[in-house]
Design a protein around this motif. Sequence first.
Motif, PDB file in Angstrom:
ATOM      1  N   LEU A 257       1.776  -4.947   1.948  1.00 36.18           N
ATOM      2  CA  LEU A 257       0.639  -5.851   1.893  1.00 36.18           C
ATOM      3  C   LEU A 257       0.047  -6.000   3.295  1.00 36.18           C
ATOM      4  O   LEU A 257       0.769  -6.010   4.289  1.00 36.18           O
ATOM      5  N   ARG A 258      -1.255  -6.113   3.342  1.00 40.93           N
ATOM      6  CA  ARG A 258      -1.923  -6.454   4.593  1.00 40.93           C
ATOM      7  C   ARG A 258      -3.040  -7.434   4.274  1.00 40.93           C
ATOM      8  O   ARG A 258      -3.444  -7.583   3.119  1.00 40.93           O
ATOM      9  N   GLU A 259      -3.519  -8.090   5.299  1.00 33.47           N
ATOM     10  CA  GLU A 259      -4.524  -9.133   5.118  1.00 33.47           C
ATOM     11  C   GLU A 259      -5.757  -8.810   5.940  1.00 33.47           C
ATOM     12  O   GLU A 259      -5.658  -8.467   7.116  1.00 33.47           O
ATOM     13  N   THR A 260      -6.919  -8.891   5.297  1.00 35.59           N
ATOM     14  CA  THR A 260      -8.179  -8.755   6.026  1.00 35.59           C
ATOM     15  C   THR A 260      -8.965 -10.031   5.785  1.00 35.59           C
ATOM     16  O   THR A 260      -9.473 -10.256   4.687  1.00 35.59           O
ATOM     17  N   GLY A 261      -9.030 -10.867   6.814  1.00 35.96           N
ATOM     18  CA  GLY A 261      -9.666 -12.158   6.630  1.00 35.96           C
ATOM     19  C   GLY A 261      -8.885 -13.001   5.646  1.00 35.96           C
ATOM     20  O   GLY A 261      -7.680 -13.191   5.775  1.00 35.96           O
ATOM     21  N   ARG A 262      -9.558 -13.443   4.591  1.00 32.64           N
ATOM     22  CA  ARG A 262      -8.910 -14.301   3.595  1.00 32.64           C
ATOM     23  C   ARG A 262      -8.323 -13.499   2.428  1.00 32.64           C
ATOM     24  O   ARG A 262      -7.747 -14.060   1.517  1.00 32.64           O
ATOM     25  N   PHE A 263      -8.484 -12.167   2.428  1.00 28.49           N
ATOM     26  CA  PHE A 263      -8.123 -11.329   1.290  1.00 28.49           C
ATOM     27  C   PHE A 263      -6.845 -10.528   1.554  1.00 28.49           C
ATOM     28  O   PHE A 263      -6.545 -10.171   2.697  1.00 28.49           O
ATOM     29  N   ILE A 264      -6.127 -10.234   0.466  1.00 29.98           N
ATOM     30  CA  ILE A 264      -4.909  -9.427   0.528  1.00 29.98           C
ATOM     31  C   ILE A 264      -5.190  -8.058  -0.073  1.00 29.98           C
ATOM     32  O   ILE A 264      -5.824  -7.940  -1.125  1.00 29.98           O
ATOM     33  N   HIS A 265      -4.700  -7.019   0.598  1.00 27.15           N
ATOM     34  CA  HIS A 265      -4.762  -5.650   0.086  1.00 27.15           C
ATOM     35  C   HIS A 265      -3.327  -5.175  -0.130  1.00 27.15           C
ATOM     36  O   HIS A 265      -2.506  -5.230   0.792  1.00 27.15           O
ATOM     37  N   ARG A 292      -7.696 -13.867  -4.078  1.00 25.78           N
ATOM     38  CA  ARG A 292      -7.071 -13.430  -2.824  1.00 25.78           C
ATOM     39  C   ARG A 292      -6.721 -11.946  -2.836  1.00 25.78           C
ATOM     40  O   ARG A 292      -6.782 -11.270  -1.816  1.00 25.78           O
ATOM     41  N   LEU A 293      -6.346 -11.428  -4.010  1.00 27.66           N
ATOM     42  CA  LEU A 293      -5.973 -10.016  -4.113  1.00 27.66           C
ATOM     43  C   LEU A 293      -7.247  -9.199  -4.303  1.00 27.66           C
ATOM     44  O   LEU A 293      -7.811  -9.132  -5.391  1.00 27.66           O
ATOM     45  N   ALA A 294      -7.694  -8.572  -3.242  1.00 26.78           N
ATOM     46  CA  ALA A 294      -8.958  -7.835  -3.268  1.00 26.78           C
ATOM     47  C   ALA A 294      -8.773  -6.380  -3.665  1.00 26.78           C
ATOM     48  O   ALA A 294      -9.711  -5.751  -4.156  1.00 26.78           O
ATOM     49  N   GLN A 295      -7.563  -5.823  -3.462  1.00 21.48           N
ATOM     50  CA  GLN A 295      -7.362  -4.401  -3.744  1.00 21.48           C
ATOM     51  C   GLN A 295      -5.898  -4.133  -4.056  1.00 21.48           C
ATOM     52  O   GLN A 295      -5.003  -4.672  -3.394  1.00 21.48           O
ATOM     53  N   LEU A 296      -5.674  -3.330  -5.092  1.00 19.60           N
ATOM     54  CA  LEU A 296      -4.334  -2.858  -5.447  1.00 19.60           C
ATOM     55  C   LEU A 296      -4.426  -1.349  -5.623  1.00 19.60           C
ATOM     56  O   LEU A 296      -5.103  -0.853  -6.520  1.00 19.60           O
ATOM     57  N   SER A 297      -3.765  -0.604  -4.747  1.00 21.69           N
ATOM     58  CA  SER A 297      -3.858   0.852  -4.778  1.00 21.69           C
ATOM     59  C   SER A 297      -2.478   1.468  -4.918  1.00 21.69           C
ATOM     60  O   SER A 297      -1.471   0.879  -4.517  1.00 21.69           O
ATOM     61  N   PHE A 298      -2.450   2.657  -5.515  1.00 18.37           N
ATOM     62  CA  PHE A 298      -1.212   3.399  -5.726  1.00 18.37           C
ATOM     63  C   PHE A 298      -1.302   4.715  -4.957  1.00 18.37           C
ATOM     64  O   PHE A 298      -2.258   5.476  -5.120  1.00 18.37           O
ATOM     65  N   VAL A 299      -0.300   4.969  -4.131  1.00 20.30           N
ATOM     66  CA  VAL A 299      -0.320   6.130  -3.249  1.00 20.30           C
ATOM     67  C   VAL A 299       0.917   6.973  -3.484  1.00 20.30           C
ATOM     68  O   VAL A 299       2.037   6.460  -3.413  1.00 20.30           O
ATOM     69  N   PRO A 300       0.772   8.274  -3.761  1.00 19.08           N
ATOM     70  CA  PRO A 300       1.946   9.148  -3.873  1.00 19.08           C
ATOM     71  C   PRO A 300       2.646   9.282  -2.524  1.00 19.08           C
ATOM     72  O   PRO A 300       1.991   9.284  -1.467  1.00 19.08           O
ATOM     73  N   PRO A 301       3.959   9.420  -2.511  1.00 18.53           N
ATOM     74  CA  PRO A 301       4.684   9.542  -1.231  1.00 18.53           C
ATOM     75  C   PRO A 301       4.176  10.691  -0.380  1.00 18.53           C
ATOM     76  O   PRO A 301       4.166  10.608   0.857  1.00 18.53           O
TER      77      PRO A 301
END
Length: 307
Positions: A257-265, A292-301
Amino acid sequence: MSLRIPPEIEPDLRRAIRLEWWTLAWLASIVAVMGLTAGASQAMRTAWIEDMLSMVPAIVFLVAVRIEHRPPTRLFPFGFQRANSIAFLISAVALAAVGAMLLFESGMTLLKAEHATIPPVTLFGATFWSGWLMVAALLYSVVPPVILGHMKLPVARRLQDKVLHTDSLMQKADWMTGVAGVGGVVGLGLGLWWADAAAAMLIALSILRDGVNALRIATAELADGAPRALDSDELAEDAQALIGLLRRHYPDADIRLRETGRFIHAQVVCAAADAPLDLKGAWPAEPERGWRLAQLSFVPPALDGRA
């Protein structure tokens, strides 16, 4: 990812903007009054400079709120949500600078054993000790920050806005400076030459501590650190809950998780996601804070760079 203002926070955001404009108006009047009555008092001079610096969080908040929801451009393809993070860093630097300035100025005055005096003044045909004017100005400088700081705190919590929260800390610094300044001016009137600088030094450590803490959180945010709590360097409660939910759904994944301003990615690094969650389904905390949750992404290893 939507870049518009979430409708859940529009009323609070409008209220925050009004409060910041009121802050600038009141601080401008306080700076004028303090500048006219400062005289030779160390506490008055430092309070005057501190009041000018305390405008910084309100100004950068108003600038950032106009920028953060602008659509992406060719040169800024991820948008401008970090404008709030940059504003938070500037506010934290200003708060820490106020504490450091107060500590340095008052410490130097005590080391030099400077004996400041407050002379009489003639106003409207009457002659009296000018310290009373200073006390009146300091008391005036206390009232608006107490009210405004109290009004900003709940709004800052609902918006998860660290700039607004830092501004409320700056308001706290304002009224603490004013109260300590009153003690310093009265102490000078009683012949206690050290009281003026000692009063300024007493509040400096508290302000500096708040400023350094805010600076640590702001630096972590800009370095893509995990979302921090509003008033500490600890992981935010809703971020902890989100990590727990994602780990239950994807036990073998690396959750970030990371935060940009008030939003969580949020980023889930896993080999495959048979049933990816949507944003609403991934939010584990209070539903009204789901924005608050602005983005949820899935990344292959293999694309993660750590494989």
